[in-house]
Write an enzyme that holds these catalytic residues in place. Sequence first.
Site, PDB file in Angstrom:
ATOM      1  N   GLU A 114      39.997  40.813  43.954  1.00 53.85           N
ATOM      2  CA  GLU A 114      40.016  39.577  43.178  1.00 53.85           C
ATOM      3  C   GLU A 114      38.693  39.415  42.438  1.00 53.85           C
ATOM      4  O   GLU A 114      37.690  40.018  42.836  1.00 53.85           O
ATOM      5  CB  GLU A 114      40.301  38.374  44.076  1.00 53.85           C
ATOM      6  CG  GLU A 114      39.246  38.066  45.117  1.00 53.85           C
ATOM      7  CD  GLU A 114      39.539  36.748  45.836  1.00 53.85           C
ATOM      8  OE1 GLU A 114      39.899  35.769  45.167  1.00 53.85           O
ATOM      9  OE2 GLU A 114      39.388  36.722  47.051  1.00 53.85           O
ATOM     10  N   CYS A 140      55.531  51.342  39.371  1.00 52.91           N
ATOM     11  CA  CYS A 140      55.644  51.856  38.003  1.00 52.91           C
ATOM     12  C   CYS A 140      56.548  51.021  37.099  1.00 52.91           C
ATOM     13  O   CYS A 140      56.774  51.384  35.945  1.00 52.91           O
ATOM     14  CB  CYS A 140      56.147  53.299  38.033  1.00 52.91           C
ATOM     15  SG  CYS A 140      54.983  54.431  38.839  1.00 52.91           S
TER      16      CYS A 140
END
Length: 350
Positions: A114, A140
Amino acid sequence: NPLYPLRKTLSMSGNATFEMTDTALVSIAHVDAPEVVTSAQFDEILADTFERVGTQPGLLESLAGIRERRWWPEGYLFTDAAAAAGAKAIEAAGIRVEEIGLLIDTSVCRDRLEPSSAVTVHHTLDLPSSCLSFDLSNACLGFVNALQVAGNMIDSGQINYALIVDGEGSRTLQETTLARLAGEDATMGDIFAEFASLTLGSGAAAAVVGRYSDNPGSHQVVGGMARADTSHHKLCVGSLDKMQTDTRALLEAGLQVSKLAWGDAEENGYLDADRYIFHQISQVHTNMLCERLGIDIDRVPLTFPFLGNVGPASIPITLSMEAENLKPGDQVLLMGIGSGINTSVMELRW
């Protein structure tokens, strides 16, 4: 309307299908990583291991069909790559950054936990404070999922334009994988478990999504479908340092889920598109998917031989490279399989 049978089928298939009413791909762009790394170079590094375990070099090229892939320079961040592609897409769209109401970063590769990668891209591109930004991760399939999310917000009138970006890099993973496999205790089992790591590549892509009615010459997002079989969620598990994959089982499971996704629509000619933009994995995967679904492989542009598998950037990179060969009105299908397993298909009218 040639799309009518498709839409009729989609509407009967539950909430894993969707339609867009006024959403379009306004621009698509990609950025190549500059350093070319060949499979022959990998074979040289692993030559002693191959000899010791009794296998031959050349599997990456002969089996997967991957001659080379690309790396970013040392120290180049995934957010740098995503922002570079985003800048190209904004320029190609001919819009002002102030018009962008949503930024989604779909990268699998992350420099940190983060804050989000999106906030760095947002800052780099100097997007307005009114532009919502967040990461969307789904192996993906992230880029295709983000197209759907952005399209829903555009169709609902919440935003006028969205920017979707993705930056992937395989350098660190492949360097650490090669070091492990070159070790004296590496086994044939280790080679097979980490083989997929060596098929990956680096690159970046971005798209601007907007309202079809407001953007002459844009490419309409018609709709799509998705299916999942999450019983296979342990077949491919990875981090930036190591990825272990049951390649054979993942291939077969992915093909089965893809067949499930296409079951209804196949009967209505949904597999007769002008172009199929596959998530680029390998030659074996491409051949088997075309065989299972009855797709003409000549309509499937390939980038994996020289780029490898660039994760969620693979579909938009391939579309960006193929764009100059597409004609107005062409039906284009974006088709992806993501570890987990999820599969998605999205239809564009060029």
